[in-house]
Every structure is written in C-alpha cells, then in structure tokens.
Design an enzyme around this catalytic site. Structure first.
Site, mmCIF file in Angstrom:
data_model
loop_
_atom_site.group_PDB
_atom_site.id
_atom_site.type_symbol
_atom_site.label_atom_id
_atom_site.label_comp_id
_atom_site.label_asym_id
_atom_site.label_seq_id
_atom_site.Cartn_x
_atom_site.Cartn_y
_atom_site.Cartn_z
ATOM 1 N N TRP A 70 0.862 -1.188 0.000
ATOM 2 C CA TRP A 70 0.000 0.000 0.000
ATOM 3 C C TRP A 70 0.889 1.227 0.000
ATOM 4 C CZ3 TRP A 70 -0.135 3.970 3.624
ATOM 5 C CH2 TRP A 70 -1.095 4.968 3.368
ATOM 6 N N ASP A 83 -9.479 -2.847 2.331
ATOM 7 C CA ASP A 83 -9.576 -2.289 3.681
ATOM 8 C C ASP A 83 -10.901 -1.553 3.745
ATOM 9 O OD1 ASP A 83 -9.424 -0.162 5.717
ATOM 10 O OD2 ASP A 83 -7.330 -0.749 5.955
ATOM 11 N N ASP A 88 -6.617 -3.852 11.170
ATOM 12 C CA ASP A 88 -5.795 -2.667 10.928
ATOM 13 C C ASP A 88 -6.474 -1.455 11.563
ATOM 14 O OD1 ASP A 88 -4.164 -0.660 10.067
ATOM 15 O OD2 ASP A 88 -4.490 -0.970 7.925
ATOM 16 N N GLU A 143 -3.320 -3.057 -2.020
ATOM 17 C CA GLU A 143 -4.388 -2.385 -1.285
ATOM 18 C C GLU A 143 -4.625 -0.974 -1.829
ATOM 19 O OE1 GLU A 143 -5.274 -1.058 3.384
ATOM 20 O OE2 GLU A 143 -3.359 -1.951 2.801
ATOM 21 N N ASP A 170 -9.566 4.501 11.279
ATOM 22 C CA ASP A 170 -8.946 3.349 11.940
ATOM 23 C C ASP A 170 -9.308 3.227 13.412
ATOM 24 O OD1 ASP A 170 -7.332 2.016 9.837
ATOM 25 O OD2 ASP A 170 -6.378 3.961 9.693
ATOM 26 N N ASP A 183 -11.298 7.253 6.850
ATOM 27 C CA ASP A 183 -10.421 6.141 7.230
ATOM 28 C C ASP A 183 -9.722 6.458 8.544
ATOM 29 O OD1 ASP A 183 -8.896 3.825 7.136
ATOM 30 O OD2 ASP A 183 -7.292 4.803 6.025
ATOM 31 N N HIS A 219 -8.416 -6.063 5.241
ATOM 32 C CA HIS A 219 -8.013 -5.368 6.449
ATOM 33 C C HIS A 219 -9.294 -4.858 7.087
ATOM 34 C CE1 HIS A 219 -3.480 -4.303 5.767
ATOM 35 N NE2 HIS A 219 -3.705 -5.597 5.854
ATOM 36 N N HIS A 238 -11.147 2.235 3.304
ATOM 37 C CA HIS A 238 -10.514 2.853 2.150
ATOM 38 C C HIS A 238 -11.461 3.109 0.989
ATOM 39 C CE1 HIS A 238 -6.068 1.816 3.250
ATOM 40 N NE2 HIS A 238 -6.728 2.410 4.227
ATOM 41 N N LYS A 277 -6.774 2.889 -1.795
ATOM 42 C CA LYS A 277 -7.292 3.858 -0.839
ATOM 43 C C LYS A 277 -7.957 4.993 -1.613
ATOM 44 C CE LYS A 277 -6.171 6.317 3.431
ATOM 45 N NZ LYS A 277 -5.223 6.418 4.542
#
Length: 413
Positions: free
Chosen positions: A181, A255, A322, A222, A292, A290, A282, A258, A224
């Site tokens: 990524w 993810d 993640d 990955e 997290d 994003d 993820h 993302h 985003k």
C-alpha cells in the site's frame, strides 16, 4: 442444564450445529497488526506519520522498544481466542546496537527476533513494506514519484521486503501475505492523473520481477480513496489496484476504511471471490473517513463475516485487522477488536445460511425477513462464552488489562 446447552438446543431448532460452528471458528486465522501497540511508530525512523495516517491520543504506556512491544503483544495474545498470525510492517525491523540500515537495504536478519517469537508460539507472520513516515517520501510520493532516485529507492524497498516475506514463510511453515500500500497522491486537483499511475505500475512490475515462491508468499495490493493531505487524488485507487492485481495474478486486498462513506466492503466480497482464488481483508472501523477506530461488533463487521462464511470462503479470505487508537489502553484496543472480529465470525457461523438462501431463491421474502430478524436475538452470547471457556481465555479481559497497566504500563518512561 447449562446456558450453553440451552443455546445449543435453540440453535438446533433453526438447523444450526453450534459444535460445528465452534470447531470451525477456532481454526480461522486472524492476522493481528503489531502497530496498535506503539501508535505506528516502528523502530527504524522517528518521522511523524504522513500520507493520510494519523494516530490521536496520548494514553500512557506506549511501547517504545522491541522488548516492550513483544511483551505487550504477548499479553494481548493471551486474552485473544482463536488461531492467530502476526502482521508486521517493515518499519519494525530490529537492529543491533549502533546498527543503522535504511529501508532499501533491510534483510531477513533484521527480523530474526520476530521469527523466534512467532515460532515459539506456533504462528505465522504477514508483512507490509512501509512506504510512509520516512525522509524519502518526497511530496507525498513513493513508487509513483517522477524523481527516479525516489522511485528506485522505494522499488528496492519492495524487493527487499519480498525476500523477507519468503523468509517468514520458510521459517514458520505458514504462508506469508505481503501487502503493498502506498500513500501517494495530491492534495489538490492534479494536472496529470495518468503518469503517476503509469509509474506506479512500472514500480510494481519491477518489485514483482524478484523471483519468489507463490506457494509461500501471497502478494496483495491495497487501494485507498483519499487521505489527509491527499484529498483530491490517490494513485492507488480501487480501479487501479483491482486491475493490476488481475493483470499480475496477485491477490486484491480491501480495507473497509478505504472507500467512499456509502460504499461497503461486505458487498464487494462475493464479486471478488468469483474472479480470484484468494482475497484479503483489512478490517477496521472508519468513522466518517479512514480513521482506523477499534473494530466493534457492528453491522458492517457482521456483514463482512457473513459474506465470508455463507460463501464457504473461510479458507479463501485472508483476514487481518488494521486500526490504531492512542486515546485508550492499547492492549484493550487490540483485544476488543480481535474479539469483535471473532464474535462476528461466530455470529455468521450460527446463521441457518442454507435455509436463508433457499427462502431467497423461492422469493419468500416475508419468511426471509422474519427468520433473519429472529437470528439477531438468538443466544449468541452463551455460545460465545462457551468458546472463550474452551479457548481458555477470560471473559473479563478488562480486569487483566487493568492489572497489566498498573504493573507494567504506567511504569514506562
């Protein structure tokens, strides 16, 4: 009669075998990210986070040395049920006293301590090149940089990581997922969207020119949608990454933080399963972006788990977490997130999936809706408690975390 025995009978009335569900769950590996323990700092650079990555909070007890991080991971693992893997970033290389090795020259020997840790616990290791928080990230660009010196540096980093990933798989006997990524992009509207992506494609081709054993290493890519300071354009968009993964025969990784706020990864899983031998995830919790946040037992986490289970894909989907939260106890954050993923998988395994699918095929949407609603209040908690008992982990993990905090974390300087 125990609460689990009663729950077992209730689920049996729906045609669900709780014993089969528990046996399946304990063998689904979840790859646990190391970077929750130290706020994504790593050991090779003290650059501030960049590229849309931001950790907020200043809770005491952050790990600042390899020994502290390993101890915290060990403590967290002791409170997590189920089969585990360890997910590392390249920035967690451990160097000897006085040794300084830049990311384009790291070697397997710089991860020997992690391999020893994994082998002693009988787990595998997944890996991520670290294309952020480094002086060679120039103008938010790495593998897509027009500066050949910058681009070549990061290509060499990717090549070095591929060798390390194969080393992990060989040493542990468990295939390694190596995820690529990059944070590359622009804050404002770019004048040229094509050239950065062409350079990224060239860089990936160069990294993957390194021979590696595809039975040992699964390279993933990955995407985003945007990041802080990269609001207008990211080079590694979803379309780019899916197209490149298909062309190169590598594994797509999604993810769930993302994508645009109205997109959900759970809806994408079935499509990718139709066209890929394996896919990777993820799992995080985006709050408006994003961000997290710690994974919870929320609707999207449940839907992701249901898509994995109902499509018989537990052996085709690489599941990793993640997230990073420095505003709360970091070990509690780890354990809560992993337990939430496991709980969602159990919830999915306890659904009468064949019956639900049959009702859909028969266009019996009334019964489909009613049965789906019934399953929401079935005694999942009692089956979950039995799972924790069999895995020999305490239901009350917060007390254990609080004790560790008082004995260890608060004493760190």
């Amino acid at each position: 009669m125990s609460r689990y025995s009663e729950a077992k009978e209730i689920y049996a009335a729906y045609g669900v075998d709780t014993e089969k569900a528990l046996d399946t769950l304990k063998n689904i590996p979840v790859s646990i990210h190391c970077w929750q323990g130290d706020d994504v700092t790593g050991f090779d650079s003290r650059e501030s986070l960049s590229g849309g990555i931001q950790t907020t909070g200043n809770y005491p007890g952050k790990a600042t040395t390899p020994e502290q991080l390993l101890a915290d991971i060990d403590k967290a693992f002791s409170l997590m049920p189920g089969k585990k893997k360890l997910n590392l970033h390249a920035s967690y290389a451990i160097f000897g006293d006085g040794e300084a090795v830049d990311r384009d020259k790291i070697e397997p020997k710089h991860f020997e301590q992690w391999v020893t840790f994994a082998k002693e616990r009988g787990i595998g290791i997944d890996f991520n090149p670290t294309f952020f928080a480094h002086p060679m990230v120039k103008d938010n660009l790495t593998l897509s940089s027009p500066d050949e010196t910058v681009r070549t540096y990061w290509v060499n980093h990717g090549k070095a990581c591929l060798k390390i990933a194969e080393y992990f798989a060989t040493e542990t006997g468990v295939p390694c997922v190596m995820n690529i990524w990059i944070p590359d992009g622009y804050k404002d509207i770019p004048a040229d969207r094509l050239s950065p992506r062409a350079r990224f494609k060239k860089s990936l081709d160069e990294i993957l020119s390194v021979p590696y054993d595809r039975s040992k290493v699964y390279v993933t890519l990955e995407s985003k949608v945007f990041g802080i300071g990269l609001e207008s354009y990211t080079v590694g968009s979803a379309e780019f990454c899916l197209s490149y993964s298909d062309k190169a025969g590598i594994t797509p990784l999604m993810d769930n933080g993302h994508y645009h706020p109205t997109e959900v990864v759970s809806d994408k899983i079935s499509s990718l399963l139709l066209f890929n031998e394996k896919i990777a995830l993820h799992i995080t919790r985006p709050v408006r972006w994003d961000s997290d946040h710690v994974v919870l037992f929320d609707d999207e986490t449940k839907e992701i788990a249901k898509e994995i289970v109902r499509n018989n894909a537990t052996d085709r989907v690489f599941i990793a977490t993640d997230y990073f939260d420095a505003s709360i106890n970091r070990i509690a954050a780890w354990v809560t997130g992993i337990r939430s993923v496991q709980k969602a998988l159990l919830f999915a395994l306890l659904q009468p999936n064949e019956k639900l699918q049959k009702l859909q095929d028969e266009s019996n949407f009334t019964q489909l809706m009613a049965l789906s609603e019934d399953m929401k209040t079935a005694p999942l908690g009692d089956v979950w408690a039995e799972y924790l008992r069999r895995e020999d982990v305490p239901a009350d993990y917060i007390s254990e975390v609080a004790k560790y905090e008082q004995e260890v974390l608060v004493n760190r300087k």
